[in-house]
Design an enzyme around this catalytic site. Structure first.
Site, PDB file in Angstrom:
ATOM      1  N   ASP A 143       0.853  -1.201   0.000  1.00  0.00           N
ATOM      2  CA  ASP A 143       0.000   0.000   0.000  1.00  0.00           C
ATOM      3  C   ASP A 143       0.885   1.247   0.000  1.00  0.00           C
ATOM      4  OD1 ASP A 143      -2.049   1.819   0.356  1.00  0.00           O
ATOM      5  OD2 ASP A 143      -3.030   0.650   1.937  1.00  0.00           O
ATOM      6  N   HIS A 216     -10.108  -0.896  -7.055  1.00  0.00           N
ATOM      7  CA  HIS A 216      -9.730   0.278  -6.251  1.00  0.00           C
ATOM      8  C   HIS A 216      -8.813   1.215  -7.037  1.00  0.00           C
ATOM      9  CE1 HIS A 216      -8.890   2.711  -2.791  1.00  0.00           C
ATOM     10  NE2 HIS A 216      -7.604   2.399  -2.789  1.00  0.00           N
TER      11      HIS A 216
HETATM   12  C1  HEM Z   1      -9.776   0.502   3.083  1.00  0.00           C
HETATM   13  C2  HEM Z   1      -9.043   1.530   2.792  1.00  0.00           C
HETATM   14  C3  HEM Z   1      -8.001   1.489   1.716  1.00  0.00           C
HETATM   15  C4  HEM Z   1      -7.106   0.509   1.420  1.00  0.00           C
HETATM   16  C5  HEM Z   1      -6.907  -0.821   2.123  1.00  0.00           C
HETATM   17  C6  HEM Z   1      -6.348   0.967   0.286  1.00  0.00           C
HETATM   18  C7  HEM Z   1      -5.355   0.242  -0.329  1.00  0.00           C
HETATM   19  C8  HEM Z   1      -4.723   0.601  -1.511  1.00  0.00           C
HETATM   20  C9  HEM Z   1      -3.783  -0.215  -2.241  1.00  0.00           C
HETATM   21  C10 HEM Z   1      -3.334  -1.611  -1.817  1.00  0.00           C
HETATM   22  C11 HEM Z   1      -3.394   0.473  -3.333  1.00  0.00           C
HETATM   23  C12 HEM Z   1      -2.440   0.003  -4.434  1.00  0.00           C
HETATM   24  C13 HEM Z   1      -1.007   0.375  -4.191  1.00  0.00           C
HETATM   25  C14 HEM Z   1      -0.734   1.838  -4.143  1.00  0.00           C
HETATM   26  O1  HEM Z   1      -0.511   2.486  -5.154  1.00  0.00           O
HETATM   27  O2  HEM Z   1      -0.777   2.368  -3.034  1.00  0.00           O
HETATM   28  C15 HEM Z   1      -4.080   1.743  -3.290  1.00  0.00           C
HETATM   29  C16 HEM Z   1      -3.943   2.728  -4.224  1.00  0.00           C
HETATM   30  C17 HEM Z   1      -4.554   3.958  -4.153  1.00  0.00           C
HETATM   31  N1  HEM Z   1      -5.477   4.353  -3.233  1.00  0.00           N
HETATM   32 FE1  HEM Z   1      -6.166   3.271  -1.688  1.00  0.00          FE
HETATM   33  N2  HEM Z   1      -6.783   2.204  -0.067  1.00  0.00           N
HETATM   34  C18 HEM Z   1      -7.804   2.564   0.775  1.00  0.00           C
HETATM   35  C19 HEM Z   1      -8.539   3.731   0.755  1.00  0.00           C
HETATM   36  C20 HEM Z   1      -8.327   4.762  -0.127  1.00  0.00           C
HETATM   37  C21 HEM Z   1      -9.046   5.999  -0.118  1.00  0.00           C
HETATM   38  C22 HEM Z   1     -10.162   6.370   0.858  1.00  0.00           C
HETATM   39  C23 HEM Z   1      -8.523   6.763  -1.132  1.00  0.00           C
HETATM   40  C24 HEM Z   1      -8.869   8.163  -1.580  1.00  0.00           C
HETATM   41  C25 HEM Z   1      -9.896   8.860  -1.169  1.00  0.00           C
HETATM   42  C26 HEM Z   1      -7.478   5.993  -1.775  1.00  0.00           C
HETATM   43  C27 HEM Z   1      -6.721   6.429  -2.828  1.00  0.00           C
HETATM   44  C28 HEM Z   1      -5.816   5.651  -3.506  1.00  0.00           C
HETATM   45  C29 HEM Z   1      -5.061   6.120  -4.654  1.00  0.00           C
HETATM   46  C30 HEM Z   1      -5.078   7.502  -5.265  1.00  0.00           C
HETATM   47  C31 HEM Z   1      -4.275   5.045  -5.079  1.00  0.00           C
HETATM   48  C32 HEM Z   1      -3.296   5.021  -6.256  1.00  0.00           C
HETATM   49  C33 HEM Z   1      -4.043   4.740  -7.560  1.00  0.00           C
HETATM   50  C34 HEM Z   1      -3.051   4.695  -8.714  1.00  0.00           C
HETATM   51  O3  HEM Z   1      -2.689   5.772  -9.195  1.00  0.00           O
HETATM   52  O4  HEM Z   1      -2.619   3.608  -9.078  1.00  0.00           O
HETATM   53  N3  HEM Z   1      -7.395   4.781  -1.139  1.00  0.00           N
HETATM   54  N4  HEM Z   1      -4.871   1.803  -2.171  1.00  0.00           N
END
Ligand code: HEM
Length: 328
Positions: A143, A216
């Site tokens: 993450d 996601h």
């Molecule tokens: C249960 C809560 C969440 C979990 C477990 C989670 C987990 C992850 C994971 C595993 C990734 C892929 C790896 C990375 O690039 O970081 C990711 C990407 C991302 N997450 Fe989350 N996330 C959560 C909530 C959120 C929320 C609430 C937002 C925004 C409001 C968010 C925004 C993003 C963004 C912008 C990316 C990168 C997308 C990209 O450009 O590839 N995430 N998240």
């Protein structure tokens, strides 16, 4: 100077959300001015563990602390209700985002902060978070990979000329999520990868052509009509209690304007088009949601250089609109 928003990923974190009791504004303002000093004092004992603290101020506290215009993007967190999932808005006057390589430093800084604020605040939430093995969350995925870095990260999180009085500051949104880990672990890994949009072991992104539109990664990737990708800086942390069967992710996202994070949340919870909600929510329930303004370190230490125009206060009004920044 910005607060310590951009850091290498921490190993240990404490998220502390407080409400300031009526009449305790002076105490809170004094503490904010001293937070950098307290952080230096606690952190210097173990410099290699890189203690840092970022403080955010919620909308309803702003006018109680400062006779100054409201930063343009500061408002209470806007809850969201989609067809299946809800993002609740919960109150918070102050956020302390305390990071280090070891929890003892976070613990000690929060202890010092709470000593100063005892009797003056109500604690809304205190969560101690950690990184789960190699930068993973409790869903088992790495993450934070696609966080911007270097100048891109600075540009993503920093308020610029659109709000000159508060340039150099930032905004932060936090949400606490609880996972249904039994349901998640019952999914085959290939299906979990479709939910996230990346491969689990290698952390390699699934190509756009094969990526599920409600994954996601697909939902949180925002591109302006001119092709510019809008970015935020995240540092989610795992938290929980195996004994209580509680497994969570504490989401924290910084941006120069809250609009970007709010748009991501809209896409996650309501869906664009409506109904295309983020599948991560089928296994993750948001239980809190708050928005804070992150002033510069200089502002926290001494907000007085941002003064009202002498003429503005002659009638006793706040003079909103004629306030100006003047460093003396
Ligand atoms: C249960 C809560 C969440 C979990 C477990 C989670 C987990 C992850 C994971 C595993 C990734 C892929 C790896 C990375 O690039 O970081 C990711 C990407 C991302 N997450 Fe989350 N996330 C959560 C909530 C959120 C929320 C609430 C937002 C925004 C409001 C968010 C925004 C993003 C963004 C912008 C990316 C990168 C997308 C990209 O450009 O590839 N995430 N998240």
């Amino acid at each position: 100077m910005v607060q310590d928003v951009l850091r290498e990923p921490a190993k240990a974190v404490t998220f502390l959300v407080l409400d300031v009791r009526p009449g305790s504004e002076d105490t809170a303002r004094d503490l904010l001015a001293d937070v950098a000093g307290l952080t230096r004092a606690v952190g210097f004992r173990v410099p290699d563990d890189r203690l840092s603290c970022v403080v955010g101020i919620g909308a309803s506290l702003w006018h109680r602390l400062y006779r100054l215009p409201v930063p343009r993007g500061l408002h209470p967190f806007r809850g969201l209700s989609g067809a299946r999932h809800t993002a609740p808005a919960t109150h918070g006057d102050l956020l302390f985002h305390v990071r280090a390589r070891s929890l003892d430093l976070c613990f000690e800084l929060v202890r010092q902060v709470m000593r100063r604020l005892a009797g003056h605040v109500n604690v809304r939430d205190e969560v101690q978070g950690f990184k789960y093995f190699d930068e993973r969350d409790l869903l088992g995925f790495v993450d934070g990979t696609e966080n911007p870095s270097g100048p891109d990260a600075v540009a993503a999180v920093t308020i610029g000329g659109e709000d000159p009085a508060y340039a150099g500051g930032s905004y932060v949104i936090v949400q606490k999520y609880l996972h249904d880990l039994d349901a998640w672990q019952a999914l085959p890994v290939a299906e979990q990868e479709r939910v996230i949009g990346r491969h689990k072991l290698s952390d390699i992104e699934i190509p756009d052509a094969d990526k599920a539109p409600n994954s996601h990664v697909a939902v949180t990737t925002i591109v302006d009509p001119d092709g510019t990708e809008r970015q935020i800086v995240r540092e989610n942390m795992a938290f929980g209690s195996p004994a209580a069967a509680e497994f969570g992710t504490y989401f924290i996202g910084y941006a120069g304007t809250p609009d970007v994070i709010e748009r991501m949340l809209h896409r996650m919870f309501v869906g664009e088009p409506p109904g295309n909600h983020d599948r991560i929510l089928d296994f993750s329930t948001a239980v809190t949601g708050s928005l804070f303004f992150v002033p510069t370190a200089e502002f926290l230490e001494d907000p007085s250089p941002i003064t009202s125009h002498p003429a503005a206060s002659a009638d006793g009004s706040l003079g909103i609109g004629s306030l100006r920044r003047s460093r003396t």
